[in-house]
Design a protein around this motif. Structure first.
Motif, PDB file in Angstrom:
ATOM      1  N   UNK A 115       0.812  -1.215   0.000  1.00 26.37           N
ATOM      2  CA  UNK A 115       0.000   0.000   0.000  1.00 26.37           C
ATOM      3  C   UNK A 115       0.846   1.265   0.000  1.00 26.37           C
ATOM      4  N   UNK A 116       2.048   1.185   0.549  1.00 24.94           N
ATOM      5  CA  UNK A 116       2.907   2.362   0.551  1.00 24.94           C
ATOM      6  C   UNK A 116       3.539   2.610  -0.809  1.00 24.94           C
ATOM      7  N   UNK A 117       3.650   1.547  -1.619  1.00 24.51           N
ATOM      8  CA  UNK A 117       4.310   1.679  -2.918  1.00 24.51           C
ATOM      9  C   UNK A 117       3.354   1.870  -4.083  1.00 24.51           C
ATOM     10  N   UNK A 118       2.124   1.372  -3.945  1.00 20.81           N
ATOM     11  CA  UNK A 118       1.200   1.377  -5.075  1.00 20.81           C
ATOM     12  C   UNK A 118       0.038   2.326  -4.836  1.00 20.81           C
ATOM     13  N   UNK A 128       1.357   6.268  -0.743  1.00 22.12           N
ATOM     14  CA  UNK A 128       1.803   6.948   0.470  1.00 22.12           C
ATOM     15  C   UNK A 128       3.231   7.432   0.316  1.00 22.12           C
ATOM     16  N   UNK A 129       4.086   6.577  -0.218  1.00 25.30           N
ATOM     17  CA  UNK A 129       5.500   6.931  -0.415  1.00 25.30           C
ATOM     18  C   UNK A 129       5.735   7.188  -1.902  1.00 25.30           C
ATOM     19  N   UNK A 130       5.203   8.294  -2.384  1.00 24.54           N
ATOM     20  CA  UNK A 130       5.259   8.580  -3.817  1.00 24.54           C
ATOM     21  C   UNK A 130       6.674   8.830  -4.317  1.00 24.54           C
ATOM     22  N   UNK A 243       7.782  -7.588  -8.260  1.00 25.59           N
ATOM     23  CA  UNK A 243       8.848  -7.273  -7.314  1.00 25.59           C
ATOM     24  C   UNK A 243       8.701  -8.174  -6.097  1.00 25.59           C
ATOM     25  N   UNK A 244       9.807  -8.436  -5.432  1.00 22.36           N
ATOM     26  CA  UNK A 244       9.790  -9.264  -4.230  1.00 22.36           C
ATOM     27  C   UNK A 244       9.613  -8.369  -3.009  1.00 22.36           C
ATOM     28  N   UNK A 245       9.258  -8.988  -1.896  1.00 20.69           N
ATOM     29  CA  UNK A 245       9.085  -8.229  -0.657  1.00 20.69           C
ATOM     30  C   UNK A 245      10.382  -7.546  -0.258  1.00 20.69           C
ATOM     31  N   UNK A 246      11.487  -8.248  -0.432  1.00 21.89           N
ATOM     32  CA  UNK A 246      12.785  -7.671  -0.065  1.00 21.89           C
ATOM     33  C   UNK A 246      13.112  -6.453  -0.921  1.00 21.89           C
ATOM     34  N   UNK A 247      12.782  -6.497  -2.215  1.00 21.26           N
ATOM     35  CA  UNK A 247      13.000  -5.343  -3.077  1.00 21.26           C
ATOM     36  C   UNK A 247      12.144  -4.161  -2.629  1.00 21.26           C
ATOM     37  N   UNK A 248      10.909  -4.444  -2.244  1.00 18.45           N
ATOM     38  CA  UNK A 248      10.005  -3.388  -1.792  1.00 18.45           C
ATOM     39  C   UNK A 248      10.545  -2.705  -0.535  1.00 18.45           C
ATOM     40  N   UNK A 249      11.047  -3.504   0.401  1.00 18.35           N
ATOM     41  CA  UNK A 249      11.597  -2.948   1.637  1.00 18.35           C
ATOM     42  C   UNK A 249      12.777  -2.035   1.330  1.00 18.35           C
ATOM     43  N   UNK A 250      13.655  -2.461   0.433  1.00 15.20           N
ATOM     44  CA  UNK A 250      14.811  -1.640   0.071  1.00 15.20           C
ATOM     45  C   UNK A 250      14.382  -0.304  -0.536  1.00 15.20           C
ATOM     46  N   UNK A 251      13.339  -0.316  -1.366  1.00 18.25           N
ATOM     47  CA  UNK A 251      12.840   0.934  -1.950  1.00 18.25           C
ATOM     48  C   UNK A 251      12.309   1.862  -0.860  1.00 18.25           C
ATOM     49  N   UNK A 258       7.559   8.200   4.635  1.00 18.38           N
ATOM     50  CA  UNK A 258       7.017   7.067   5.388  1.00 18.38           C
ATOM     51  C   UNK A 258       5.961   7.544   6.379  1.00 18.38           C
ATOM     52  N   UNK A 259       4.874   6.793   6.547  1.00 16.05           N
ATOM     53  CA  UNK A 259       3.885   7.141   7.574  1.00 16.05           C
ATOM     54  C   UNK A 259       4.504   6.985   8.956  1.00 16.05           C
ATOM     55  N   UNK A 260       3.981   7.723   9.907  1.00 23.21           N
ATOM     56  CA  UNK A 260       4.513   7.681  11.268  1.00 23.21           C
ATOM     57  C   UNK A 260       3.425   7.236  12.235  1.00 23.21           C
ATOM     58  N   UNK A 261       3.831   6.472  13.248  1.00 21.27           N
ATOM     59  CA  UNK A 261       2.879   5.948  14.215  1.00 21.27           C
ATOM     60  C   UNK A 261       3.369   6.226  15.631  1.00 21.27           C
ATOM     61  N   UNK A 262       2.411   6.461  16.539  1.00 18.75           N
ATOM     62  CA  UNK A 262       2.764   6.792  17.917  1.00 18.75           C
ATOM     63  C   UNK A 262       3.074   5.564  18.752  1.00 18.75           C
ATOM     64  N   UNK A 263       2.760   4.378  18.240  1.00 21.95           N
ATOM     65  CA  UNK A 263       3.181   3.124  18.858  1.00 21.95           C
ATOM     66  C   UNK A 263       3.101   2.033  17.802  1.00 21.95           C
ATOM     67  N   UNK A 264       4.039   1.101  17.843  1.00 23.80           N
ATOM     68  CA  UNK A 264       4.070   0.004  16.876  1.00 23.80           C
ATOM     69  C   UNK A 264       4.206  -1.313  17.633  1.00 23.80           C
ATOM     70  N   UNK A 265       3.356  -2.266  17.273  1.00 24.00           N
ATOM     71  CA  UNK A 265       3.423  -3.609  17.855  1.00 24.00           C
ATOM     72  C   UNK A 265       3.626  -4.609  16.728  1.00 24.00           C
ATOM     73  N   UNK A 266       4.611  -5.489  16.865  1.00 22.94           N
ATOM     74  CA  UNK A 266       4.953  -6.452  15.828  1.00 22.94           C
ATOM     75  C   UNK A 266       4.766  -7.850  16.387  1.00 22.94           C
TER      76      UNK A 266
END
Length: 489
Positions: A115-118, A128-130, A243-251, A258-266
């Motif tokens: 969603x950030x790339x497309x 989001x990340x134009x 594109x692969x997930x790893x390629x997307x992360x590198x971009x 990048x969007x910003x969040x006040x807390x992140x849970x993984x």
């Protein structure tokens, strides 16, 4: 009967009463006790210890602090990230009863990246990340197949006839599928460690990381060939707008939007690559933003390259450990622990754990009986090929992949509310993080080749059961299972 608290109830208990919470869980809920405590928090624990529930409770705690009339902006948003869609949908359902949940964005890591790339599907809204997005008007897709890896191996193999039959170029022999899978893992590792092919050419030939596990150990002289396979795979992907997930992360790591969040849970952080975690850390609102990560190395089944040391937080992170099993009854828990070489002498064999000799007929017979139980959820660990077989026996699968009826049209497995009674079918990598009253495992053998990988997968599957576990054992028993369950088989 042992009391096993449902996940849907336990979040409220954690937030409100806490009498049911363990001391370790209370420590997580009370973090930070001091202002100078780390903003990176690791929650370690075995399956069913409440790691995910603690993450969701912490997010709700934070969301309550945001004024109800605060604008709906990124600064007032919180993020919950997990690995698979089934877990994302389930977590969203667990949060629904809480009004504060409107502030929490629940997503898989892959969906977040895409969603950030497309742009939106109708191309009316920019990504989001134009600044790093793919060209406007073009549709690019995340690729999970090994198709382009196999094609790249064939192209490079033609250049090196002297390597005919070698694992890094052989795509036609008996081990072709395993060779391609190994190469795909290696290319993912390369993509996750080097931003450019030039950087890889400089460092990869002498890199200490050699293959995955111990399946293959490519000599230094063949690594340049592997780099050529990587180059061809990248070219083929770009040609097909994949594109692969790893390629997307590198971009995205290069983006200033990048969007910003006040807390992140993984959730299940060990299943994300180190660079993927780095991307999430870059999405903090500021350096004081807290990031909570739940981890369990015994459930590491996706084979991503993850290292706390490489991430650079191993010395400055606060770690909480959850040791008490809260999901499965003691018999199921003890049986599952044997996958890890832990033997509980309180007899894991009981009515709650049943080993059934047989094959497909016995699996279907059990599925018919379990599906008929009122007010019970049942998981059958398997692929979509079970749908038609179950339908022929008159069993309704609550999450059918095939469009078996008008009501199921357009419905995917991950869109179904698994809290409703009935039979569900999920693949070996899909049911992680979820819980069911009954779990039916059609075989001790599974899709993983390495014994350690198989142990971890089956540990995950066994620990999905709250009350009853059924395992059908055929004539072929894997060596790891003979070792773990020799006295029971």
């Amino acid at each position: 009967m042992e009391r096993v608290i449902a996940e849907t109830d336990f979040i409220s208990l954690l937030l409100n009463h806490q009498a049911e919470a363990t001391d370790d869980q209370r420590k997580i809920l009370e973090h930070p006790r001091r202002n100078n405590q780390s903003t990176i928090v690791r929650i370690k624990g075995l399956a069913g210890s409440g790691k995910t529930l603690c993450l969701l409770a912490k997010l709700l705690q934070e969301a309550v602090q945001i004024p109800p009339d605060a604008p709906d902006t990124e600064e007032n948003a919180l993020l919950f990230v997990c690995f698979n869609r089934e877990m994302a949908h389930y977590a969203a359902n667990l949060l629904k009863p809480f009004p504060e949940a409107k502030r929490i964005r629940v997503t898989t890591f892959d969906s977040l990246v895409y969603q950030m790339l497309m742009p939106t599907y109708n191309n009316k809204r920019k990504p989001v990340c134009s600044d790093v997005a793919f060209p406007a008007g073009e549709t690019w897709k995340l690729d999970y197949s090994h198709q382009f890896t196999g094609q790249a191996m064939e192209i490079v193999g033609e250049r090196y006839p002297q390597h005919k039959g070698a694992f890094f170029v052989d795509t036609h022999g008996k081990a072709a599928d395993k060779n391609i899978a190994w190469m795909n893992d290696e290319l993912c590792w390369l993509e996750a460690h080097y931003l450019t092919e030039q950087e890889a050419k400089l460092h990869y030939p002498a890199a200490p990381r050699i293959g995955r596990g111990g399946v293959h150990k490519p000599r230094k002289e063949v690594r340049p060939v592997i780099l050529e396979v990587w180059h061809e795979q990248r070219r083929l992907l770009a040609q097909e707008r994949r594109f692969t997930l790893e390629q997307a992360v590198n971009r995205l790591l290069k983006s200033r939007e990048l969007p910003r969040f006040s807390m992140i849970a993984v959730d299940e952080a060990q299943d994300l690559a180190t660079r993927s975690i780095e991307l999430l850390l870059a999405m903090r609102e500021n350096m004081d933003t807290r990031v909570y990560m739940a981890v369990d190395e015994n459930q590491r089944i996706y084979q991503r390259d993850f290292s706390w040391k490489q991430l650079g937080v191993h010395r400055r992170a606060t770690t909480y450990s959850l040791a008490q099993n809260l999901r499965s009854n003691s018999a199921v828990h003890a049986f599952a622990q044997r996958c890890q070489g832990i033997f509980n002498h309180t007899a894991p064999k009981s009515e709650c754990v049943q080993l059934v000799r047989g094959g497909e007929k016995e699996v279907l017979d059990l599925a018919v009986n379990l599906a008929a139980q009122p007010n019970r959820t049942t998981l059958l660990v398997g692929g979509p090929d079970w749908d038609a077989k179950l339908l022929a026996r008159g069993v309704v699968v609550r999450n059918p992949m095939a469009k078996v009826c008008a009501a199921a049209e357009g419905r995917l497995r991950d869109e179904v509310d698994i809290s409703k009674p009935g039979l569900y079918v999920m693949g070996e990598l899909k049911c992680k993080g979820l819980e069911f009253d009954n779990v039916l495992v059609p075989s001790l053998a599974c899709g993983a080749d390495a014994p350690e990988d198989a142990r971890r997968r089956r540990y995950v599957h066994f620990t999905r059961a709250r009350h009853n576990l059924y395992v059908v054992t055929g004539p072929r028993v894997p060596a790891w299972a003979k070792e773990a369950y020799n006295d029971l088989l």
